[in-house]
Design a protein around this motif. Sequence first.
Motif, PDB file in Angstrom:
ATOM      1  N   ILE B  30       1.054  -1.069  -0.047  1.00 14.18           N
ATOM      2  CA  ILE B  30       0.114  -0.029  -0.048  1.00 14.18           C
ATOM      3  C   ILE B  30       0.969   1.343  -0.070  1.00 14.18           C
ATOM      4  CG2 ILE B  30      -1.845  -1.132   1.084  1.00 14.18           C
ATOM      5  CD1 ILE B  30      -1.175   0.165   3.676  1.00 14.18           C
ATOM      6  N   ASP B  31       0.511   2.125  -0.852  1.00  8.37           N
ATOM      7  CA  ASP B  31       1.247   3.444  -0.973  1.00  8.37           C
ATOM      8  C   ASP B  31       0.379   4.285  -0.197  1.00  8.37           C
ATOM      9  OD1 ASP B  31       2.473   5.718  -1.728  1.00  8.37           O
ATOM     10  OD2 ASP B  31       1.906   5.412  -3.786  1.00  8.37           O
ATOM     11  N   ALA B  32       1.086   5.136   0.641  1.00  9.85           N
ATOM     12  CA  ALA B  32       0.375   6.135   1.620  1.00  9.85           C
ATOM     13  C   ALA B  32      -0.163   7.263   0.768  1.00  9.85           C
ATOM     14  CB  ALA B  32       1.460   6.676   2.713  1.00  9.85           C
ATOM     15  N   GLU B  34      -1.089   7.171  -2.287  1.00  9.72           N
ATOM     16  CA  GLU B  34      -2.330   6.692  -3.201  1.00  9.72           C
ATOM     17  C   GLU B  34      -3.404   6.532  -2.177  1.00  9.72           C
ATOM     18  OE1 GLU B  34      -2.331   3.983  -6.835  1.00  9.72           O
ATOM     19  OE2 GLU B  34      -1.837   2.679  -4.917  1.00  9.72           O
ATOM     20  N   ALA B  35      -3.353   6.064  -1.338  1.00 11.34           N
ATOM     21  CA  ALA B  35      -4.323   5.854  -0.253  1.00 11.34           C
ATOM     22  C   ALA B  35      -4.962   7.117   0.193  1.00 11.34           C
ATOM     23  CB  ALA B  35      -3.794   5.048   1.130  1.00 11.34           C
ATOM     24  N   ARG B  37      -5.040  10.001  -1.714  1.00 16.64           N
ATOM     25  CA  ARG B  37      -5.638  10.417  -3.064  1.00 16.64           C
ATOM     26  C   ARG B  37      -6.877   9.560  -3.355  1.00 16.64           C
ATOM     27  NH1 ARG B  37      -2.622   9.459  -7.559  1.00 16.64           N
ATOM     28  NH2 ARG B  37      -0.923   8.291  -6.302  1.00 16.64           N
ATOM     29  N   LEU B  38      -6.861   8.402  -2.807  1.00 14.84           N
ATOM     30  CA  LEU B  38      -8.239   7.572  -2.949  1.00 14.84           C
ATOM     31  C   LEU B  38      -9.213   8.264  -1.916  1.00 14.84           C
ATOM     32  CD1 LEU B  38      -9.191   4.767  -4.031  1.00 14.84           C
ATOM     33  CD2 LEU B  38      -8.469   3.923  -1.868  1.00 14.84           C
ATOM     34  N   ALA B  39      -8.786   8.471  -0.660  1.00 14.29           N
ATOM     35  CA  ALA B  39      -9.744   9.111   0.275  1.00 14.29           C
ATOM     36  C   ALA B  39     -10.225  10.319  -0.211  1.00 14.29           C
ATOM     37  CB  ALA B  39      -8.962   9.204   1.527  1.00 14.29           C
TER      38      ALA B  39
END
Lengths: 129, 129
Positions: B30-32, B34-35, B37-39
């Motif tokens: 998991i890429d912090a 990316e997570a 941006r997902l949120a």
Amino acid sequence: MQISNSTAPLDECEIKQVDVDKVAVVRGLIDAAEASRLADLFKLLGDPTRARILYALLEAGEMCVCDISETVEIPESTASHALRLLRTAGVVRNRRDGRMVHYSLDDAHVRMLLDLSLQHLRHDQDCAS
Amino acid sequence: MQISNSTAPLDECEIKQVDVDKVAVVRGLIDAAEASRLADLFKLLGDPTRARILYALLEAGEMCVCDISETVEIPESTASHALRLLRTAGVVRNRRDGRMVHYSLDDAHVRMLLDLSLQHLRHDQDCAS
DNA sequence: CGCATATCTGTATAGCTATGCAGATATCGA
DNA sequence: TCGATATCTGCATAGCTATACAGATATGCG
């Protein structure tokens, strides 16, 4: 605000619509309750902590609370709070095994949603670079 | 919190993990950023007003600000604020035509996301009834 | 140029919510 | 039953944000 449509209520000038027909049609198509539930679902996924948890579960398949808290780097209390919200909404499910509780994604739709979203983000990222 | 894995760091008892390997692997996956941006993406869709606007645009295809505000039943100011956030994030696009500005969904991914989410909600709804 | 219209923006605020500490609960092992 | 461990929950609060009013900007018309 200019009324251009034939069905415009010329006697009621307070209403300001450009395309009265379209407004009426779309109003009929969208369901307020459904839109509300849609927002609730997204709101649930729209918190960094919960997003990281879901992301981790997407990769790991199943994890206990303490491993989740280690992976996402949050106190177990915070993880528990987040997991409860996700569980109540039917996004994750839990399986008790002795003292430990294992969590996993509950629904295939949610998994697809996460996959699709990551795809979207990575797509944009590629285009930007 | 019991360390059961062979690779557990027995000399560092502060770390409490059940499955150390899994934690390490998933942490790597998991890429912090990316997570995050997902949120952010989900947070954007997670507001009732914005969700209703997107829902309306999904059905209508394209609408000007005043028709959006009429359809969703919000002041034009509120619609404008919401649309700016959505536009900045690349979720909707705008097309200027004289004094009016027409908005529509910008990305196929977003359309799929909305479709899939509505599908998910309707699926749950059917099962519940 | 001057007016009307359509949209945008600055700003203040009320309401929500994520967070973590402290303590409760549940399960296991002896 | 007692202690240890894993998870849950009540509560208080700091921080965020959706909202709308008032005013600014932009465009078209004559």
